[in-house]
Design an enzyme around this catalytic site. Structure first.
Site, PDB file in Angstrom:
ATOM      1  N   CYS A   1      -8.937  10.439  -7.873  1.00 44.50           N
ATOM      2  CA  CYS A   1      -9.450  11.524  -6.692  1.00 44.50           C
ATOM      3  C   CYS A   1      -9.710  12.662  -7.084  1.00 44.50           C
ATOM      4  CB  CYS A   1      -8.206  11.536  -5.633  1.00 44.50           C
ATOM      5  SG  CYS A   1      -6.821  12.070  -6.316  1.00 44.50           S
TER       6      CYS A   1
ATOM      7  N   ASN B   1      -5.673   3.242  -7.733  1.00 45.02           N
ATOM      8  CA  ASN B   1      -6.126   3.600  -8.984  1.00 45.02           C
ATOM      9  C   ASN B   1      -5.385   4.258  -9.994  1.00 45.02           C
ATOM     10  OD1 ASN B   1      -5.366   5.645  -7.152  1.00 45.02           O
ATOM     11  ND2 ASN B   1      -6.792   7.256  -8.027  1.00 45.02           N
TER      12      ASN B   1
ATOM     13  N   GLU C   1       2.157  17.693  -2.290  1.00 46.31           N
ATOM     14  CA  GLU C   1       2.964  17.121  -3.098  1.00 46.31           C
ATOM     15  C   GLU C   1       3.393  18.289  -4.376  1.00 46.31           C
ATOM     16  OE1 GLU C   1       0.715  13.393  -3.594  1.00 46.31           O
ATOM     17  OE2 GLU C   1       2.329  12.466  -2.599  1.00 46.31           O
TER      18      GLU C   1
END
Ligand code: TXE
Length: 479
Positions: free
Chosen positions: A282, A150, A460
């Site tokens: 997302c 994506n 992250e």
């Protein structure tokens, strides 16, 4: 254009001699071939990474930083070329690739090039015991990075940059659906002087190449972004080998709108948070929950704005919504629209494929709003990952909190309100890794990024990423 693996600084065909077609989503044409790398290819990449590790892990932080920043500068210098490649491979508007994807990939290298020079560890004085403890943060060795289609280069580099900044060597696999910019990155790394073997890029299917990476006993950590089912599979394979895992998985994010918000700002941003990148992010706010007192007004205004979005060829400046990434993904999203109808949802706009003149075989879909009756319906619970949102009214803060949290995912939430106390109350109770208040996707790369529940494990971003890509070792010295 055919793609090759990048191993030990060299471009080469796969040992497997297997290839897969690479499609242009804007017209449905096959425009190149991508290796479907085997276990042997992954082994070669691993050996190259292993051989490079000792020297790279001892390379000074200044030198690593300099190389990462050079990669960043070269990406910026090649912005147009990379943006064109990303748009052609993925179907996203070129304007988006130019404004977001490629600049962010460059920022990832610059950010972690700088961050590593500031990364520090703790020391603990054991008072009364004549001892001092300090923590070493050492690179893990060879790590695996697997990324989705994506935001191809954006997410690929989001993993690679901290991994190599921290002194690891990498075996990386981009999505087989969008391999092009990862392939082009190899050239840039060579030009920037990244030593051979520090980064190795193997292309191929998840079930062959990806599987070989996650099964490799020498690859000690896996950073993965992709579907929740794949994440669960990776966790299962990796667990008996005690690999470190960072899994950034799907989302079904609520966009909660209270009547006291800044309405115009909310409306403008909600169009973006619903449909940016064809809804294939997302973090998209795909479940829109609106306070009942403004529900009818919002519905009317939102539909009107969404109808103005232009679906078209990704290379056109006027295009707001490009093509979906693949034929199978388009079919998946269309199937969800049918499910929505069968569940009693009302299509307020969109719902159909779009035939774009001269590009009749492209994977285009109208931005779609489904008015739903229950929070529990599938289109409001399952990740569609396309230009489809649901909308529904709510009565009270408690109601909406319950609705928002009643979903298996927990990645992000957007909250529109000007009530400070409500903001504080709700942000502590919303089950999500990220809560945006009166904004969406405002990113600061220092912040922890990731989700809870079925949206994954680990974080992250910033020092969290550098902690993930290092092992902490306690040294205790008695004096
Ligand atoms: O993802 P996959 P898919 C969601 C979205 C989408 C669904 C499926 O809902 O519709 O996931 O998409 C690699 N071992 N997201 O099928 O398969 C694969 O090659 C190792 C959300 O495209 O998870 C690719 O590089 N690797 C998401 C990567 O995993 C494997 C972004 C992601 O692909 C593997 C994308 C295996 N066995 C999809 N199988 C987000 N969170 O942003 C696959 N892969």
């Amino acid at each position: 254009m055919n793609i090759q693996n990048y191993i030990n600084g060299q471009f080469e065909n796969p040992i497997s001699k297997e290839w897969i077609d690479n499609y242009n989503p804007a017209n449905g044409d096959v425009y190149g071939q991508t290796p479907n790398s085997s276990k042997k290819d992954v082994e070669k990449a691993y050996q190259s990474a292993k051989a490079a590790f000792k020297q790279w892990s001892l390379t000074t932080l200044e030198e690593r930083s300099k190389i990462l920043i050079k990669i960043s500068e070269l990406l910026e210098a090649n912005l147009d070329r990379f943006a064109e490649a990303e748009s052609k491979d993925n179907g996203k508007p070129i304007s988006l690739a130019k404004a977001i994807d490629i600049p962010r990939a460059a920022s990832n290298f610059r950010f972690f090039g700088n961050a590593i020079t500031q990364f520090a560890s703790e020391s603990h004085e054991s008072v009364g015991k004549n001892a001092i403890n300090y923590t070493l943060r050492q690179p893990i060795g060879v790590v695996g990075c697997i990324s989705p289609w994506n935001l191809p280069l954006y997410l690929f580099t989001w993993k690679i940059a901290p991994a190599i900044a921290a002194g690891n060597c990498v075996v990386a696999k981009p999505s087989e659906v969008t391999p092009m910019t990862a392939y082009l990155l190899g050239e840039i790394c060579n030009e920037a002087g990244l030593p051979e073997g520090v980064l190795n890029i193997v292309h191929g299917l998840g079930t062959t190449t990806g599987q070989s990476i996650i099964q490799h006993p020498g690859i000690k950590a896996i950073s993965f972004t992709g579907g929740t089912a794949t994440g669960a599979h990776i966790a299962k394979v990796a667990a008996p080998m005690f690999k470190k895992l960072s899994l950034e998985l799907g989302g079904k994010n609520p966009n909660i709108i209270f009547a006291d918000c800044d309405y115009d700002d909310m409306l403008k941003t909600t169009v973006l948070s619903s449909f940016a990148n064809q809804g294939q992010i997302c973090l998209c706010g795909s479940r829109i929950l609106v306070e009942a007192s403004i529900y009818e007004k919002f519905k009317e205004d939102f539909v009107e704005k969404v109808k103005q979005l232009k679906v078209g060829h990704p290379s056109k400046d006027t295009t707001n919504i490009g093509a979906l990434v693949s034929k199978s993904h388009l079919e998946k999203v269309l199937n969800y629209i049918d499910i929505g109808k069968n569940e009693g949802g009302k299509i307020l706009c969109g719902g159909n494929k779009v035939i774009v003149k001269n590009y009749e075989n492209g994977y285009y879909l109208e931005p779609t709003i489904i008015e739903i009756k229950t929070n529990e319906c599938r289109v409001n619970q399952e990740e569609i990952f396309g230009p489809v949102v649901t909308i529904m009214p709510f009565e009270t803060e408690n109601d909406v909190l319950e609705m928002a949290n009643k979903v298996k995912y927990g990645l992000s939430t957007t909250l529109w309100t000007n009530d400070l106390k409500r903001t504080m109350r709700m942000s502590t109770q919303l089950q999500a890794g990220i809560v945006w208040v009166n904004t969406w996707m405002l990113r600061d790369l220092r912040t922890p990024f990731g989700g809870i529940k079925a949206s994954g494990v680990g974080r992250e971003g910033g020092f969290e990423a550098l902690r993930f890509f290092t092992e902490a070792k306690n040294v205790c010295i008695k004096y």
